[in-house]
Design a protein around this motif. Structure first.
Motif, PDB file in Angstrom:
ATOM      1  N   ARG A 150    -105.818  -2.496 -61.528  1.00 25.76           N
ATOM      2  CA  ARG A 150    -106.022  -3.717 -60.848  1.00 25.76           C
ATOM      3  C   ARG A 150    -107.962  -3.809 -60.989  1.00 25.76           C
ATOM      4  N   VAL A 151    -108.149  -5.136 -60.100  1.00 27.21           N
ATOM      5  CA  VAL A 151    -109.655  -6.104 -60.821  1.00 27.21           C
ATOM      6  C   VAL A 151    -110.355  -5.701 -59.979  1.00 27.21           C
ATOM      7  N   TYR A 152    -111.634  -5.468 -60.304  1.00 25.59           N
ATOM      8  CA  TYR A 152    -112.617  -5.324 -59.061  1.00 25.59           C
ATOM      9  C   TYR A 152    -113.565  -7.247 -59.774  1.00 25.59           C
ATOM     10  N   ALA A 153    -113.965  -7.052 -57.655  1.00 26.17           N
ATOM     11  CA  ALA A 153    -115.056  -7.558 -58.943  1.00 26.17           C
ATOM     12  C   ALA A 153    -116.497  -8.148 -57.508  1.00 26.17           C
ATOM     13  N   ALA A 154    -117.587  -8.452 -57.399  1.00 30.18           N
ATOM     14  CA  ALA A 154    -118.781  -9.061 -57.176  1.00 30.18           C
ATOM     15  C   ALA A 154    -119.402  -9.413 -57.065  1.00 30.18           C
ATOM     16  N   ALA A 155    -120.165 -10.340 -56.798  1.00 28.24           N
ATOM     17  CA  ALA A 155    -121.031 -11.748 -56.200  1.00 28.24           C
ATOM     18  C   ALA A 155    -122.031 -11.006 -55.702  1.00 28.24           C
ATOM     19  N   GLN A 156    -122.880 -11.843 -55.587  1.00 28.12           N
ATOM     20  CA  GLN A 156    -124.498 -11.283 -55.219  1.00 28.12           C
ATOM     21  C   GLN A 156    -125.471 -12.418 -55.636  1.00 28.12           C
ATOM     22  N   CYS A 157    -126.185 -12.634 -54.109  1.00 24.87           N
ATOM     23  CA  CYS A 157    -127.310 -13.479 -55.023  1.00 24.87           C
ATOM     24  C   CYS A 157    -129.003 -12.805 -54.073  1.00 24.87           C
ATOM     25  N   TRP A 158    -129.339 -13.779 -54.446  1.00 25.79           N
ATOM     26  CA  TRP A 158    -130.743 -12.604 -54.660  1.00 25.79           C
ATOM     27  C   TRP A 158    -131.602 -12.878 -53.117  1.00 25.79           C
ATOM     28  N   ARG A 199    -113.658 -19.792 -66.064  1.00 26.63           N
ATOM     29  CA  ARG A 199    -113.541 -20.704 -67.540  1.00 26.63           C
ATOM     30  C   ARG A 199    -114.137 -20.378 -69.381  1.00 26.63           C
ATOM     31  N   GLN A 200    -114.721 -19.284 -69.309  1.00 32.88           N
ATOM     32  CA  GLN A 200    -115.350 -19.035 -70.406  1.00 32.88           C
ATOM     33  C   GLN A 200    -114.787 -17.506 -70.446  1.00 32.88           C
ATOM     34  N   CYS A 201    -114.514 -16.780 -69.301  1.00 31.80           N
ATOM     35  CA  CYS A 201    -113.773 -15.476 -69.790  1.00 31.80           C
ATOM     36  C   CYS A 201    -112.657 -14.725 -69.332  1.00 31.80           C
ATOM     37  N   LEU A 202    -112.031 -15.687 -68.554  1.00 34.66           N
ATOM     38  CA  LEU A 202    -110.670 -15.257 -69.211  1.00 34.66           C
ATOM     39  C   LEU A 202    -109.832 -15.768 -69.270  1.00 34.66           C
ATOM     40  N   PRO A 203    -108.597 -15.940 -70.006  1.00 34.35           N
ATOM     41  CA  PRO A 203    -107.894 -15.369 -69.331  1.00 34.35           C
ATOM     42  C   PRO A 203    -107.990 -13.920 -70.463  1.00 34.35           C
ATOM     43  N   GLY A 204    -108.947 -13.962 -71.623  1.00 36.98           N
ATOM     44  CA  GLY A 204    -108.859 -13.004 -72.804  1.00 36.98           C
ATOM     45  C   GLY A 204    -109.505 -11.642 -71.969  1.00 36.98           C
ATOM     46  N   ALA A 205    -110.790 -11.907 -71.009  1.00 39.18           N
ATOM     47  CA  ALA A 205    -111.724 -10.988 -70.873  1.00 39.18           C
ATOM     48  C   ALA A 205    -111.483  -9.177 -69.987  1.00 39.18           C
ATOM     49  N   ALA A 206    -111.341  -8.219 -70.547  1.00 48.95           N
ATOM     50  CA  ALA A 206    -111.291  -7.293 -69.406  1.00 48.95           C
ATOM     51  C   ALA A 206    -112.738  -7.288 -68.082  1.00 48.95           C
ATOM     52  N   VAL A 212    -122.150 -13.131 -60.753  1.00 47.03           N
ATOM     53  CA  VAL A 212    -121.078 -12.440 -60.412  1.00 47.03           C
ATOM     54  C   VAL A 212    -120.237 -12.470 -61.475  1.00 47.03           C
ATOM     55  N   ARG A 213    -119.591 -10.945 -61.359  1.00 50.12           N
ATOM     56  CA  ARG A 213    -119.060 -10.489 -61.871  1.00 50.12           C
ATOM     57  C   ARG A 213    -117.708  -9.687 -61.750  1.00 50.12           C
ATOM     58  N   TYR A 214    -116.825  -9.572 -62.679  1.00 46.81           N
ATOM     59  CA  TYR A 214    -115.666  -8.869 -62.568  1.00 46.81           C
ATOM     60  C   TYR A 214    -115.079  -8.192 -63.307  1.00 46.81           C
ATOM     61  N   SER A 215    -114.172  -7.214 -63.556  1.00 45.32           N
ATOM     62  CA  SER A 215    -114.116  -6.110 -64.380  1.00 45.32           C
ATOM     63  C   SER A 215    -112.948  -5.532 -64.034  1.00 45.32           C
ATOM     64  N   THR A 216    -112.077  -4.304 -65.049  1.00 43.96           N
ATOM     65  CA  THR A 216    -110.692  -4.183 -64.856  1.00 43.96           C
ATOM     66  C   THR A 216    -111.504  -2.378 -64.284  1.00 43.96           C
ATOM     67  N   GLN A 217    -112.574  -1.930 -64.376  1.00 43.95           N
ATOM     68  CA  GLN A 217    -113.481  -0.708 -64.405  1.00 43.95           C
ATOM     69  C   GLN A 217    -113.945  -1.011 -62.723  1.00 43.95           C
ATOM     70  N   PRO A 218    -114.019   0.321 -61.636  1.00 44.11           N
ATOM     71  CA  PRO A 218    -114.062  -0.417 -60.502  1.00 44.11           C
ATOM     72  C   PRO A 218    -115.914   0.348 -61.005  1.00 44.11           C
ATOM     73  N   PHE A 219    -116.554  -1.318 -61.314  1.00 39.64           N
ATOM     74  CA  PHE A 219    -118.142  -0.454 -61.556  1.00 39.64           C
ATOM     75  C   PHE A 219    -118.978  -0.752 -60.290  1.00 39.64           C
ATOM     76  N   TYR A 220    -118.370  -1.007 -58.711  1.00 37.71           N
ATOM     77  CA  TYR A 220    -119.511  -1.084 -57.827  1.00 37.71           C
ATOM     78  C   TYR A 220    -118.740   0.320 -57.061  1.00 37.71           C
ATOM     79  N   LEU A 221    -117.679   1.438 -56.916  1.00 35.77           N
ATOM     80  CA  LEU A 221    -117.457   2.606 -56.657  1.00 35.77           C
ATOM     81  C   LEU A 221    -118.357   3.954 -57.019  1.00 35.77           C
ATOM     82  N   PRO A 222    -118.325   4.320 -56.401  1.00 41.75           N
ATOM     83  CA  PRO A 222    -119.924   5.481 -56.684  1.00 41.75           C
ATOM     84  C   PRO A 222    -118.648   6.362 -57.134  1.00 41.75           C
ATOM     85  N   ALA A 223    -119.179   7.143 -58.009  1.00 45.96           N
ATOM     86  CA  ALA A 223    -118.008   8.779 -58.905  1.00 45.96           C
ATOM     87  C   ALA A 223    -117.852   9.531 -58.021  1.00 45.96           C
TER      88      ALA A 223
END
Length: 668
Positions: free
Chosen positions: A206-214, A235-242, A253-264
């Motif tokens: 899966r891929v995970y993403a989150a966005a937050q404004c101040w 434009r800068q990170c896709l398609p190569g960066a995980a 704004v962040r995306y990742s292949t890891q569930p960074f926003y989910l509690p362990a």
């Protein structure tokens, strides 16, 4: 993206003259190694730091406003995850904003903000700077930037890890980023996070993403910010960066292949847990081998090493002296004296250990300081306190009777003072009656004499670093003795300052020390000034905002009354019939002179002693202290004020003020 490991601290070059001391030192190091290995992944990574190109017009005054602003932000961030504030006026104005991303726990938010707060001062004396840490953001500037969504310093960060080499991943990630950035402006707290999968990706991937404004932005500005960050990261990170980050002035704004926003999850993260177990076991084995190897080598080479190395820092000589003199105590003797460190006998607790009352077989009462063994600073703390305190003798310093180095933990033994510490009386509505004007005057003068001796009267020049009410001990006649030298540092004659980790207690720490980490006697003098003002007002500096009907900090109230000529109104009511106005005003003025914002204007301690005993001598006029713009929940809003709190409409509850003690945080 993994956090970069921090630089290891410099080792203390101790060569004790006893094998049991060596064992304790190595054991403490082993515990630290295991702890460091197990928590290596816990430190938040710094993604990017941007410092302004212009310097502040008056760096010293700007620094004071900077510290004040960050303290205001801290009060709100630790409570709600967001804070924005300003302090100062004109060229000295400093605006600030801090925000944790919504997926951080309150504890992780505080850790993240602490990392930001320690690193951001590296931008000074620039008049602006920002730092993006994995999970939070902190920024300061001379102008009000809190409504800015984007600017020229917006950037991106892409991880070095490669993404799944399929078009499906890039398409799924791009679509998900567009989804969360479009939804964030209308979501609660401007935060939105989701995950997605693609049919062509491996099963379960899966891929995970989150966005937050101040929270200082409105919805329109938030939408502009997330759209800009979205375009940059896609434009800068896709398609190569995980993994990729879009870092803007008003959002992340962040995306990742890891569930960074989910509690362990309990039982989850098997790979990480296994890795930690391996690290701990491996470190334990290495530590055990190191102990055996070092003891063997030390035993074999002892005749050749003793003369060469034992006294490189004087510690070997101190330990030999202790063990050969009456200063050495047996661990079992001290354990029995304190009734096995019974909580009933506990006198207090600090950052490095707890203090217990004990009674020796001959009837002598003692205070036993039991040091913690779970920090890498343990060896420095123990030998530092033994070395420094054994070299100083003064009627206003707590006397070190000895120590124990033979048991499972190291113990320091001090003279017992039956009235414990000043804070137990000064801040208790009933007990403070025991502190009449005569006793308080003696405490003010005695503490000054003790500090003057440390700074200029002893053979070694010592900075205490943690002068506060709880470290001023009182004997049976309420005479003061300065104690707890665990954070103290000594200076060489030709040194102007020490660059050291931040240590002490917030509320008593000088602004220049908090910002730059450069330690001089002036830091002690500032702490002493705060202490004096607490003594004459009977109010604790760190919580005076919350307790004040005016909603002003103690410094704010004092400066306001000083300028109005009404300082007697803030004198402790218990003292008003016990002293003359001239006596009280002199002590007030000495406290304000020591607590001035500019370190160069604070008088040396020998001069303070002279001022306190000078009779009717005219004293200099103090300049403005720092932190006078801190306002509490009861403060009325002032449109023309030089300090304001910048909070969103959804976050109007007052901040709390809590005392925070720190030690060992690297400020530089």
């Amino acid at each position: 993206m993994q956090p970069r490991p921090g630089r290891p601290r410099g080792r203390h070059s101790l060569r004790p003259a006893a094998a049991d001391v060596l064992r304790c030192v190595v054991l403490a190091g082993a515990i630290a190694v295991v702890a460091a290995g197990a928590n290596a992944d816990a430190a938040p990574a710094i993604l990017d730091t941007v410092c302004g190109s212009k310097q502040a017009a008056d760096p010293e005054s700007f620094d004071v406003s900077f510290v004040n602003t960050l303290e205001l932000i801290y009060q709100n961030v630790t409570r709600s995850g967001f804070g924005a504030a300003s302090s100062g006026s004109g060229n000295f104005s400093v605006f600030g904003l801090g925000q944790c991303l919504a997926y951080l726990s309150p504890t992780d938010c505080q850790l993240c903000y602490a990392q930001s707060r320690v690193k951001l001062p590296h931008c000074l004396p620039a008049d602006g700077g920002r730092i993006y840490v994995d999970g939070c953001f902190l920024r300061y500037g001379a102008g009000n930037f809190t409504a800015a969504a984007t600017d020229a310093s917006d950037t991106f960060v892409c991880s070095n890890d490669t993404a799944p080499a399929t078009p499906a991943f890039a398409a799924a990630a791009a679509a998900l980023v567009r989804n969360v950035t479009a939804s964030a402006p209308g979501a609660r707290g401007y935060y939105y996070a989701r995950s997605a999968s693609a049919s062509a990706m491996p099963t379960g991937a899966r891929v995970y993403a989150a966005a937050q404004c101040w929270r200082s932005l409105n919805a329109t500005a938030c939408a502009a910010c997330t759209a800009s960050a979205r375009d940059r990261v896609v434009r800068q990170c896709l398609p190569g960066a995980a993994e990729g980050y879009g870092l803007n002035a008003g959002c992340v704004v962040r995306y990742s292949t890891q569930p960074f926003y989910l509690p362990a999850k309990a039982g989850g993260g098997g790979g990480s847990s296994t890795r930690h177990i391996i690290i701990i076991v491996f470190a334990s084995i290495l530590s055990a081998m190191a102990v055996i190897g070092i003891v063997f080598i030390w035993t074999r080479m002892r005749p050749r090493r003793d003369d060469l190395h034992d006294d490189m820092d004087g510690s070997g000589e101190i330990i030999r002296t202790i063990m050969l003199s009456q200063l050495g105590f047996r661990y079992e003797e001290l354990r029995k004296a304190t009734d096995d460190f019974n909580q009933i006998n506990k006198l207090g607790q600090g950052g490095y250990g707890s203090v217990y009352k004990g009674v020796l077989p001959d009837g002598r009462e003692i205070a036993v300081k039991r040091l913690y063994l779970n920090t890498r600073q343990w060896t420095d703390q123990f030998f530092n306190e033994v070395k420094l305190v054994s070299q100083v003798q003064h009627k206003n310093l707590v006397k070190l009777l000895g120590c124990s180095v033979e048991g499972p933990e190291s113990l320091l033994v001090y003279e017992y003072l039956c009235n414990t510490s000043l804070d137990h009386y000064l801040f208790d509505a009933f007990k403070k009656n025991a502190l009449d004007w005569e006793r308080r005057s003696e405490i003010v003068l005695g503490a000054a004499e003790g500090l003057s001796y440390l700074h200029s009267g002893s053979e070694v020049r010592i900075i205490h670093r943690d002068i506060k009410a709880s470290n001023v001990m009182l004997d049976e006649r309420f005479r003061p003795k300065i104690g707890d030298f665990g954070l103290a540092r000594n200076f060489m004659e030709d040194q102007t300052h020490l660059s050291t980790g931040l240590a002490g207690t917030f509320g008593y720490m000088a602004p220049e020390y908090i910002v730059h980490g450069q330690l001089t006697e002036k830091a002690d003098i500032y702490s002493y000034g705060v202490l004096v003002l607490e003594i004459v007002t009977g109010r604790k500096n760190h919580n005076s905002v919350a307790s004040s009907a005016e909603g002003l900090s103690l410094m704010s109230q004092l400066w306001k009354h000083y300028n109005a000529g009404t300082l007697m109104e803030i004198l402790d009511p218990n003292l008003r019939d016990q002293c003359s106005e001239a006596e009280a005003l002199k002590v007030f003025q000495v406290g304000l002179l020591c607590a001035q914002a500019s370190p160069n204007l604070r008088p040396p301690m020998w001069k303070v002693v002279e001022m306190l005993g000078s009779g009717d001598r005219v004293l200099p006029r103090p300049t403005e202290p720092p932190f006078i713009n801190v306002k509490g929940s009861n403060a009325k809003s002032e449109s023309s004020g030089s300090s304001m709190s910048l909070m969103s409409n959804s976050d109007k509850s007052p901040f709390s003020t809590n005392q925070l003690s720190v030690s060992g945080v690297q400020a530089r």
